[in-house]
Enzyme design. Structure first.
Site: not given
Ligand code: C5P
Length: 232
Positions: A32, A61
C-alpha cells in the site's frame, strides 16, 4: 481475487521504501502506498514498485466534484495500480464518475474501494462537526451500500465491521481491513485490533498491515507469519 496481506509502506522516501522491499527476495508482497510517500515522490514511485513486480493499493482517498475525480481516476488507472480508493462521502454520483474514469478503453480497471467514515471519526465528532445524527455503525453500512450501488468493489473498514459489511452487501463485496496486530505484539496507536487469524475467521478479504511488519526486527519473517495466519 484471493485473500492477501497488504503491507502499508508508510515510509517518507523512495530510498527507505526500496531498502525495505529489497529484503523480500521470494514472494513479492502486495504493498500500500499512501499520501506521504506519493506526495513526496510522485507517480514515479508507483511505476518503480510496479516494475519490481509488486501489486499496489494506492491509498489516496479521493474526494472532489465528480468530474475532477473522474479525470484523476483516469490518471491513476494509467499508472496500472491494482486497487485505489475514494471517500464514499463524495456521493453516489462521484463514485459512479470515478468508475467511469477508471475504466480503460478495453473495459479493464483497477479495483475501487471506498472509505466510509474514517476510524478516527467517532459518534461525537460526526454529530458535532458533520451534523450527522444517525448512529455511526448505521452510517458506515449506509455508505457501504452506496458504494455497492455505485458499482464499487468494496470498502476499507475495521475487521470488526467486515462480517456485517458482507451480511449487508454480499460476500463478493470486498472488505480491506487495517488495524491488525499479532496476539503477542504491540498495539501502538490502533484502538480496536484483531490478529490476522481472527480477521480471516471474520471474513476480511485483505488485511493491511504496517508497523507489525515494517518495524519488526525481521520484516520478512513477520510478513510470512501474517500470510500463514491469514491466507494459508
Ligand atoms: O502500522 P499500522 O498497521 O497501524 O498501519 C495501518 C495502515 O492502515 C496505515 O497506513 C494507516 O494509515 C491505514 N489505515 C488505518 N485505519 C484506517 C484506514 C487506514 O490504520 N481506518
Amino acid at each position: 481475487m484471493g485473500k492477501d496481506v497488504i503491507i502499508a509502506c508508510d515510509f517518507a522516501s523512495a530510498q527507505q521504501t526500496f531498502d525495505f522491499l529489497d529484503q523480500f527476495t521470494g514472494k513479492k508482497p502486495f504493498v500500500k502506498i499512501g499520501m506521504e510517500l506519493f506526495y513526496a515522490e510522485g507517480p514515479s514511485i508507483v511505476r518503480e514498485i510496479k516494475k519490481r513486480g509488486h501489486k499496489i493499493f494506492l491509498d489516496l482517498k479521493l474526494h472532489d466534484i465528480p468530474n475532477t475525480v473522474k479525470k484523476a481516476m483516469t490518471v491513476l488507472s494509467n499508472l496500472d495500480v491494482d486497487i485505489c480508493n475514494l471517500h464514499a462521502g463524495g456521493t453516489i454520483r462521484m463514485m459512479e464518475a470515478a468508475i467511469e474514469g477508471l475504466t480503460r478503453p478495453d473495459g479493464s480497471r483497477p479495483l475501487l474501494i471506498a472509505v466510509t467514515q474514517l476510524t478516527s471519526t467517532d459518534q461525537e465528532s460526526m454529530s458535532r462537526d458533520l451534523w450527522i445524527e444517525r448512529p455511526i455503525d448505521e452510517v458506515v453500512m449506509h455508505y457501504a451500500e452506496n458504494a455497492k450501488a455505485a458499482g464499487l468493489d468494496g470498502v476499507v473498514c475495521s475487521p470488526l465491521e467486515a462480517g456485517k459489511v458482507h451480511d449487508r452487501c454480499g460476500n463478493e463485496f470486498l472488505t480491506v481491513t487495517p488495524g491488525v496486530r499479532f496476539a503477542d505484539g504491540d498495539i501502538g496507536d490502533q484502538k480496536r485490533v484483531m490478529t490476522p487469524a481472527e480477521a480471516k475467521k471474520i471474513g476480511s478479504d485483505y488485511i493491511v498491515v504496517g508497523r507489525p511488519i515494517t518495524a519488526a526486527e525481521d520484516p520478512v519473517a513477520a510478513y510470512e507469519r501474517c500470510v500463514n495466519e491469514f491466507v494459508d
